[in-house]
Every structure is written in structure tokens, then in C-alpha cells.
Design a protein around this motif. Structure first.
Motif, mmCIF file in Angstrom:
data_model
loop_
_atom_site.group_PDB
_atom_site.id
_atom_site.type_symbol
_atom_site.label_atom_id
_atom_site.label_comp_id
_atom_site.label_asym_id
_atom_site.label_seq_id
_atom_site.Cartn_x
_atom_site.Cartn_y
_atom_site.Cartn_z
ATOM 1 N N THR A 59 -22.199 -32.836 11.383
ATOM 2 C CA THR A 59 -21.760 -31.389 11.364
ATOM 3 C C THR A 59 -20.606 -31.163 12.163
ATOM 4 N N ILE A 60 -20.319 -29.946 12.067
ATOM 5 C CA ILE A 60 -18.751 -29.694 12.898
ATOM 6 C C ILE A 60 -19.035 -29.599 14.381
ATOM 7 N N GLN A 61 -20.526 -29.349 14.742
ATOM 8 C CA GLN A 61 -20.591 -29.114 16.071
ATOM 9 C C GLN A 61 -20.666 -30.702 16.653
ATOM 10 N N GLN A 62 -21.065 -31.487 15.910
ATOM 11 C CA GLN A 62 -21.019 -32.910 16.354
ATOM 12 C C GLN A 62 -19.776 -33.758 16.456
ATOM 13 N N VAL A 63 -18.660 -33.323 15.438
ATOM 14 C CA VAL A 63 -17.460 -33.667 15.472
ATOM 15 C C VAL A 63 -16.550 -33.076 16.647
ATOM 16 N N ALA A 64 -17.019 -31.835 17.125
ATOM 17 C CA ALA A 64 -16.280 -31.059 18.041
ATOM 18 C C ALA A 64 -16.535 -31.948 19.361
ATOM 19 N N GLU A 65 -18.107 -32.242 19.533
ATOM 20 C CA GLU A 65 -18.478 -33.012 20.722
ATOM 21 C C GLU A 65 -17.774 -34.254 20.886
ATOM 22 N N PRO A 101 -16.322 -25.964 18.817
ATOM 23 C CA PRO A 101 -16.636 -25.789 17.298
ATOM 24 C C PRO A 101 -15.598 -24.591 16.769
ATOM 25 N N ASP A 102 -15.585 -23.925 17.508
ATOM 26 C CA ASP A 102 -14.449 -22.595 16.964
ATOM 27 C C ASP A 102 -13.201 -23.018 17.078
ATOM 28 N N GLY A 103 -12.916 -23.966 17.864
ATOM 29 C CA GLY A 103 -11.289 -24.542 18.186
ATOM 30 C C GLY A 103 -11.425 -25.698 17.169
ATOM 31 N N LEU A 104 -12.105 -26.245 16.669
ATOM 32 C CA LEU A 104 -12.080 -27.473 15.532
ATOM 33 C C LEU A 104 -11.998 -26.647 14.111
ATOM 34 N N ARG A 105 -12.557 -25.401 14.033
ATOM 35 C CA ARG A 105 -12.667 -24.780 12.816
ATOM 36 C C ARG A 105 -11.086 -24.125 12.764
ATOM 37 N N ALA A 153 -8.327 -25.143 10.061
ATOM 38 C CA ALA A 153 -7.733 -24.127 9.072
ATOM 39 C C ALA A 153 -6.204 -23.970 8.917
ATOM 40 N N GLY A 154 -5.730 -24.474 9.916
ATOM 41 C CA GLY A 154 -4.302 -24.547 10.059
ATOM 42 C C GLY A 154 -3.448 -25.563 9.414
ATOM 43 N N ASN A 155 -2.096 -25.563 9.407
ATOM 44 C CA ASN A 155 -1.258 -26.588 8.648
ATOM 45 C C ASN A 155 -0.662 -27.464 10.031
ATOM 46 N N ASN A 156 -1.443 -28.501 10.196
ATOM 47 C CA ASN A 156 -0.933 -29.506 11.325
ATOM 48 C C ASN A 156 -1.485 -30.904 11.120
ATOM 49 N N GLU A 157 -0.938 -31.740 11.988
ATOM 50 C CA GLU A 157 -1.192 -33.305 11.569
ATOM 51 C C GLU A 157 -2.496 -33.602 11.670
ATOM 52 N N VAL A 158 -3.152 -32.756 12.528
ATOM 53 C CA VAL A 158 -4.771 -33.259 12.850
ATOM 54 C C VAL A 158 -5.718 -32.609 11.619
ATOM 55 N N ALA A 159 -5.297 -31.405 11.140
ATOM 56 C CA ALA A 159 -5.950 -30.985 10.163
ATOM 57 C C ALA A 159 -5.492 -31.684 8.779
ATOM 58 N N GLU A 160 -4.806 -32.218 8.647
ATOM 59 C CA GLU A 160 -4.256 -33.395 7.466
ATOM 60 C C GLU A 160 -4.970 -34.262 7.326
ATOM 61 N N LYS A 161 -5.104 -34.861 8.665
ATOM 62 C CA LYS A 161 -5.869 -36.169 8.744
ATOM 63 C C LYS A 161 -7.338 -35.957 8.758
ATOM 64 N N LEU A 162 -7.810 -34.859 9.224
ATOM 65 C CA LEU A 162 -9.412 -34.655 9.281
ATOM 66 C C LEU A 162 -9.831 -34.145 7.872
ATOM 67 N N ARG A 163 -9.108 -33.534 7.194
ATOM 68 C CA ARG A 163 -9.486 -32.731 5.921
ATOM 69 C C ARG A 163 -10.274 -33.935 4.915
#
Length: 73
Positions: free
Chosen positions: A17-23, A29-33, A37-47
Motif C-alpha cells: 500500500t502507499i502507507q507501507q511504501v511511505a514507511e 503518505p501525503d508527501g509520497l502522493r 503526482a509531480g513531474n520529477n525523477e522519483v515519480a518517473e522511477k516509481l510510476r
């Protein structure tokens, strides 16, 4: 023991879950969301790890472990 094996042993499921990944990533969890949602390197690798099952968003342990093990550039 690989990162994937450690995550599977700790959480007992190939999808997290997103909670487990955030941990795991030491984020809220909100920071991870917001990051996803953004256009950044971390988001591109986690999508690629994201899976939708109904309304739930889950993350593949296999993809997440690759992200964690990847060297920082």
C-alpha cells in the motif's frame, strides 16, 4: 538476502500500500502522493511500480526493490 526478499518477508505480500511504501521511504503518505503526482525523477522511477486494483493503488515489491537498490546519480 536481497531487498526484494526482505520486503516480501516483512510485509508478506508482493504488493504494498502507499502507507507501507511511505514507511519504507521514510516519508508521509501525503508527501509520497504529492511526489508521485509531480513531474520529477522519483515519480518517473516509481510510476512503473504502481498497480491499480479497483480504486486502490498498490506498488510492486519487485519494482520498488529495484528503485531502492538503484545507485544515486
Amino acid at each position: 538476502m536481497t531487498t526484494e526478499e526482505i520486503l516480501l518477508q516483512r510485509y508478506g505480500s508482493p504488493l504494498l500500500t502507499i502507507q507501507q511504501v511511505a514507511e519504507i521511504l521514510n516519508r508521509s503518505p501525503d508527501g509520497l502522493r504529492l511526489t508521485l503526482a509531480g513531474n520529477n525523477e522519483v515519480a518517473e522511477k516509481l510510476r512503473p511500480a504502481k498497480r491499480r486494483i479497483g480504486r486502490r493503488v498498490l506498488f510492486s515489491v519487485t519494482h520498488l526493490s529495484r528503485f531502492i537498490d538503484e545507485p544515486v546519480a
